[in-house]
Scaffold this motif. Structure first.
Motif, PDB file in Angstrom:
ATOM      1  N   GLU A 143     -80.376  24.077  23.020  1.00 28.72           N
ATOM      2  CA  GLU A 143     -80.882  24.648  21.779  1.00 28.72           C
ATOM      3  C   GLU A 143     -79.747  25.240  20.942  1.00 28.72           C
ATOM      4  O   GLU A 143     -79.692  25.045  19.729  1.00 28.72           O
ATOM      5  CB  GLU A 143     -81.937  25.719  22.078  1.00 28.72           C
ATOM      6  CG  GLU A 143     -82.644  26.205  20.835  1.00 28.72           C
ATOM      7  CD  GLU A 143     -83.807  27.115  21.163  1.00 28.72           C
ATOM      8  OE1 GLU A 143     -84.043  28.040  20.374  1.00 28.72           O
ATOM      9  OE2 GLU A 143     -84.464  26.901  22.182  1.00 28.72           O
ATOM     10  N   ILE A 144     -78.812  25.946  21.577  1.00 28.40           N
ATOM     11  CA  ILE A 144     -77.670  26.517  20.868  1.00 28.40           C
ATOM     12  C   ILE A 144     -76.816  25.407  20.264  1.00 28.40           C
ATOM     13  O   ILE A 144     -76.433  25.467  19.089  1.00 28.40           O
ATOM     14  CB  ILE A 144     -76.826  27.406  21.816  1.00 28.40           C
ATOM     15  CG1 ILE A 144     -77.611  28.669  22.182  1.00 28.40           C
ATOM     16  CG2 ILE A 144     -75.488  27.769  21.175  1.00 28.40           C
ATOM     17  CD1 ILE A 144     -77.025  29.427  23.364  1.00 28.40           C
ATOM     18  N   MET A 145     -76.533  24.355  21.057  1.00 28.79           N
ATOM     19  CA  MET A 145     -75.741  23.238  20.548  1.00 28.79           C
ATOM     20  C   MET A 145     -76.468  22.548  19.406  1.00 28.79           C
ATOM     21  O   MET A 145     -75.852  22.160  18.412  1.00 28.79           O
ATOM     22  CB  MET A 145     -75.428  22.250  21.663  1.00 28.79           C
ATOM     23  CG  MET A 145     -74.430  22.777  22.678  1.00 28.79           C
ATOM     24  SD  MET A 145     -74.116  21.604  24.002  1.00 28.79           S
ATOM     25  CE  MET A 145     -73.011  20.480  23.150  1.00 28.79           C
ATOM     26  N   SER A 146     -77.776  22.408  19.518  1.00 28.71           N
ATOM     27  CA  SER A 146     -78.564  21.765  18.480  1.00 28.71           C
ATOM     28  C   SER A 146     -78.486  22.568  17.190  1.00 28.71           C
ATOM     29  O   SER A 146     -78.298  22.008  16.118  1.00 28.71           O
ATOM     30  CB  SER A 146     -80.006  21.606  18.944  1.00 28.71           C
ATOM     31  OG  SER A 146     -80.770  20.955  17.958  1.00 28.71           O
ATOM     32  N   ASP A 147     -78.638  23.899  17.299  1.00 34.67           N
ATOM     33  CA  ASP A 147     -78.528  24.752  16.113  1.00 34.67           C
ATOM     34  C   ASP A 147     -77.156  24.617  15.474  1.00 34.67           C
ATOM     35  O   ASP A 147     -77.027  24.529  14.254  1.00 34.67           O
ATOM     36  CB  ASP A 147     -78.789  26.222  16.468  1.00 34.67           C
ATOM     37  CG  ASP A 147     -80.245  26.496  16.791  1.00 34.67           C
ATOM     38  OD1 ASP A 147     -81.110  25.649  16.467  1.00 34.67           O
ATOM     39  OD2 ASP A 147     -80.525  27.558  17.379  1.00 34.67           O
ATOM     40  N   THR A 148     -76.104  24.576  16.294  1.00 37.98           N
ATOM     41  CA  THR A 148     -74.737  24.459  15.790  1.00 37.98           C
ATOM     42  C   THR A 148     -74.534  23.133  15.071  1.00 37.98           C
ATOM     43  O   THR A 148     -73.959  23.091  13.985  1.00 37.98           O
ATOM     44  CB  THR A 148     -73.734  24.597  16.958  1.00 37.98           C
ATOM     45  OG1 THR A 148     -73.948  25.861  17.584  1.00 37.98           O
ATOM     46  CG2 THR A 148     -72.302  24.510  16.468  1.00 37.98           C
ATOM     47  N   ILE A 149     -75.019  22.041  15.666  1.00 43.00           N
ATOM     48  CA  ILE A 149     -74.851  20.735  15.032  1.00 43.00           C
ATOM     49  C   ILE A 149     -75.648  20.654  13.729  1.00 43.00           C
ATOM     50  O   ILE A 149     -75.168  20.100  12.736  1.00 43.00           O
ATOM     51  CB  ILE A 149     -75.197  19.573  15.993  1.00 43.00           C
ATOM     52  CG1 ILE A 149     -74.673  18.254  15.427  1.00 43.00           C
ATOM     53  CG2 ILE A 149     -76.656  19.454  16.249  1.00 43.00           C
ATOM     54  CD1 ILE A 149     -74.776  17.093  16.387  1.00 43.00           C
ATOM     55  N   MET A 150     -76.838  21.239  13.700  1.00 43.97           N
ATOM     56  CA  MET A 150     -77.642  21.226  12.477  1.00 43.97           C
ATOM     57  C   MET A 150     -76.953  22.022  11.374  1.00 43.97           C
ATOM     58  O   MET A 150     -76.932  21.615  10.215  1.00 43.97           O
ATOM     59  CB  MET A 150     -79.050  21.770  12.730  1.00 43.97           C
ATOM     60  CG  MET A 150     -79.866  20.970  13.721  1.00 43.97           C
ATOM     61  SD  MET A 150     -79.907  19.198  13.348  1.00 43.97           S
ATOM     62  CE  MET A 150     -80.523  18.566  14.873  1.00 43.97           C
ATOM     63  N   ASP A 198     -65.951  18.780  19.036  1.00 47.15           N
ATOM     64  CA  ASP A 198     -67.136  19.628  19.239  1.00 47.15           C
ATOM     65  C   ASP A 198     -68.370  19.009  18.583  1.00 47.15           C
ATOM     66  O   ASP A 198     -69.464  19.034  19.153  1.00 47.15           O
ATOM     67  CB  ASP A 198     -66.908  21.039  18.681  1.00 47.15           C
ATOM     68  CG  ASP A 198     -65.968  21.854  19.544  1.00 47.15           C
ATOM     69  OD1 ASP A 198     -65.644  21.415  20.664  1.00 47.15           O
ATOM     70  OD2 ASP A 198     -65.563  22.941  19.092  1.00 47.15           O
ATOM     71  N   PHE A 199     -68.171  18.479  17.385  1.00 48.31           N
ATOM     72  CA  PHE A 199     -69.289  17.827  16.701  1.00 48.31           C
ATOM     73  C   PHE A 199     -69.729  16.587  17.469  1.00 48.31           C
ATOM     74  O   PHE A 199     -70.920  16.358  17.668  1.00 48.31           O
ATOM     75  CB  PHE A 199     -68.916  17.461  15.264  1.00 48.31           C
ATOM     76  CG  PHE A 199     -70.033  16.767  14.530  1.00 48.31           C
ATOM     77  CD1 PHE A 199     -71.138  17.477  14.083  1.00 48.31           C
ATOM     78  CD2 PHE A 199     -69.995  15.403  14.314  1.00 48.31           C
ATOM     79  CE1 PHE A 199     -72.177  16.843  13.422  1.00 48.31           C
ATOM     80  CE2 PHE A 199     -71.034  14.753  13.658  1.00 48.31           C
ATOM     81  CZ  PHE A 199     -72.125  15.479  13.208  1.00 48.31           C
ATOM     82  N   ALA A 200     -68.765  15.775  17.918  1.00 50.36           N
ATOM     83  CA  ALA A 200     -69.096  14.558  18.667  1.00 50.36           C
ATOM     84  C   ALA A 200     -69.863  14.899  19.944  1.00 50.36           C
ATOM     85  O   ALA A 200     -70.830  14.222  20.301  1.00 50.36           O
ATOM     86  CB  ALA A 200     -67.823  13.769  18.984  1.00 50.36           C
ATOM     87  N   GLU A 201     -69.439  15.959  20.626  1.00 52.98           N
ATOM     88  CA  GLU A 201     -70.145  16.376  21.843  1.00 52.98           C
ATOM     89  C   GLU A 201     -71.555  16.867  21.515  1.00 52.98           C
ATOM     90  O   GLU A 201     -72.523  16.526  22.207  1.00 52.98           O
ATOM     91  CB  GLU A 201     -69.365  17.479  22.557  1.00 52.98           C
ATOM     92  CG  GLU A 201     -69.987  17.893  23.864  1.00 52.98           C
ATOM     93  CD  GLU A 201     -69.193  18.964  24.599  1.00 52.98           C
ATOM     94  OE1 GLU A 201     -69.754  19.544  25.538  1.00 52.98           O
ATOM     95  OE2 GLU A 201     -68.024  19.206  24.243  1.00 52.98           O
ATOM     96  N   GLY A 202     -71.692  17.646  20.462  1.00 52.64           N
ATOM     97  CA  GLY A 202     -73.015  18.110  20.042  1.00 52.64           C
ATOM     98  C   GLY A 202     -73.916  16.961  19.631  1.00 52.64           C
ATOM     99  O   GLY A 202     -75.107  16.939  19.937  1.00 52.64           O
ATOM    100  N   TRP A 203     -73.336  15.973  18.939  1.00 50.92           N
ATOM    101  CA  TRP A 203     -74.082  14.781  18.529  1.00 50.92           C
ATOM    102  C   TRP A 203     -74.588  14.030  19.759  1.00 50.92           C
ATOM    103  O   TRP A 203     -75.747  13.633  19.827  1.00 50.92           O
ATOM    104  CB  TRP A 203     -73.184  13.891  17.673  1.00 50.92           C
ATOM    105  CG  TRP A 203     -73.847  12.673  17.127  1.00 50.92           C
ATOM    106  CD1 TRP A 203     -73.799  11.422  17.651  1.00 50.92           C
ATOM    107  CD2 TRP A 203     -74.670  12.588  15.966  1.00 50.92           C
ATOM    108  NE1 TRP A 203     -74.539  10.554  16.876  1.00 50.92           N
ATOM    109  CE2 TRP A 203     -75.081  11.242  15.835  1.00 50.92           C
ATOM    110  CE3 TRP A 203     -75.100  13.514  15.022  1.00 50.92           C
ATOM    111  CZ2 TRP A 203     -75.895  10.811  14.804  1.00 50.92           C
ATOM    112  CZ3 TRP A 203     -75.907  13.077  13.989  1.00 50.92           C
ATOM    113  CH2 TRP A 203     -76.303  11.747  13.885  1.00 50.92           C
ATOM    114  N   ALA A 204     -73.697  13.837  20.748  1.00 54.73           N
ATOM    115  CA  ALA A 204     -74.094  13.142  21.978  1.00 54.73           C
ATOM    116  C   ALA A 204     -75.207  13.900  22.698  1.00 54.73           C
ATOM    117  O   ALA A 204     -76.155  13.293  23.210  1.00 54.73           O
ATOM    118  CB  ALA A 204     -72.888  12.955  22.895  1.00 54.73           C
ATOM    119  N   SER A 205     -75.108  15.222  22.742  1.00 58.12           N
ATOM    120  CA  SER A 205     -76.142  16.039  23.381  1.00 58.12           C
ATOM    121  C   SER A 205     -77.472  15.894  22.643  1.00 58.12           C
ATOM    122  O   SER A 205     -78.531  15.744  23.259  1.00 58.12           O
ATOM    123  CB  SER A 205     -75.692  17.502  23.411  1.00 58.12           C
ATOM    124  OG  SER A 205     -76.712  18.315  23.915  1.00 58.12           O
TER     125      SER A 205
END
Length: 196
Positions: free
Chosen positions: A11-18, A117-124
């Motif tokens: 959820e934290i990673m999703s918020d960050t990527i958004m 970091d963005f690529a990792e968040g995107w993959a997640s």
């Protein structure tokens, strides 16, 4: 040492990527219910993050039926696989009035190449969406409304959404709202009988 549960980390990673996607945005767009955000065959120029409303990705079949490939609600990236396509392979139809953040697809591609970091968040994010799609497919393969509802409840810790969200639940499990209401009514009746 603080241990963060995996679901909270996602959820934290999703918020960050958004938030990062919003920072790349060139504009917000609004669409009325029934309006298309894009059509099959259109060039992929933008990625959309749904902020309010519901959008369905649909493909029209030769027999006249419509296959819903994605049900995008607030906080969901619409047609995320299109980032690596030159044209859209389906139509995006606003089911309700929709507000969406529009981001040039080239900005997303650059971020994926240059920001780990963005690529990792995107993959997640994509992994989570794949899990959700598999869950919906499994639920959709069940034959009865009762079995579909039971499976949905098991995946969601037996938490039934509020009455105002039942239509969305019916859509999510692939049944008519009326069929879901009948099933919920049966369950309520049997629960009352067991208590008396």
């Amino acid at each position: 040492m603080l241990v963060v549960p995996v679901s909270d980390m996602i959820e934290i990673m999703s918020d960050t990527i958004m938030d990062y996607i919003r920072s790349l945005s060139t504009r917000r767009k609004t669409f009325g219910a029934g309006q298309n955000l894009f059509n099959q065959g259109d060039d992929v120029e933008s990625l959309y993050l749904v902020e309010a409303g519901v959008v369905h990705l649909v493909r029209h079949q030769a027999d006249g039926n419509v296959a819903v490939l994605q049900r995008a609600s607030p906080g969901v990236i619409l047609a995320e696989a299109s980032v690596f396509s030159s044209v859209y392979h389906c139509d995006a139809v606003a089911v309700t009035d929709v507000n969406a953040t529009s981001v040039p697809v080239q900005s997303i591609r650059r971020a994926l190449r240059s920001k780990s970091d963005f690529a990792e968040g995107w993959a997640s994010y994509l992994s989570n969406q794949l899990q959700q799609t598999r869950k919906r497919a499994e639920i959709g393969s069940l034959k009865t409304v009762a079995a579909r509802l039971e499976a949905w409840l098991a995946w969601n810790d037996d938490g039934l959404p509020s009455k105002g969200e039942w239509k969305a639940l019916a859509d999510d499990i692939g049944v008519s709202p009326e069929a879901l209401y009948r099933e919920l009514s049966k369950r309520r009746s049997s629960f009352v009988r067991r208590r008396t």
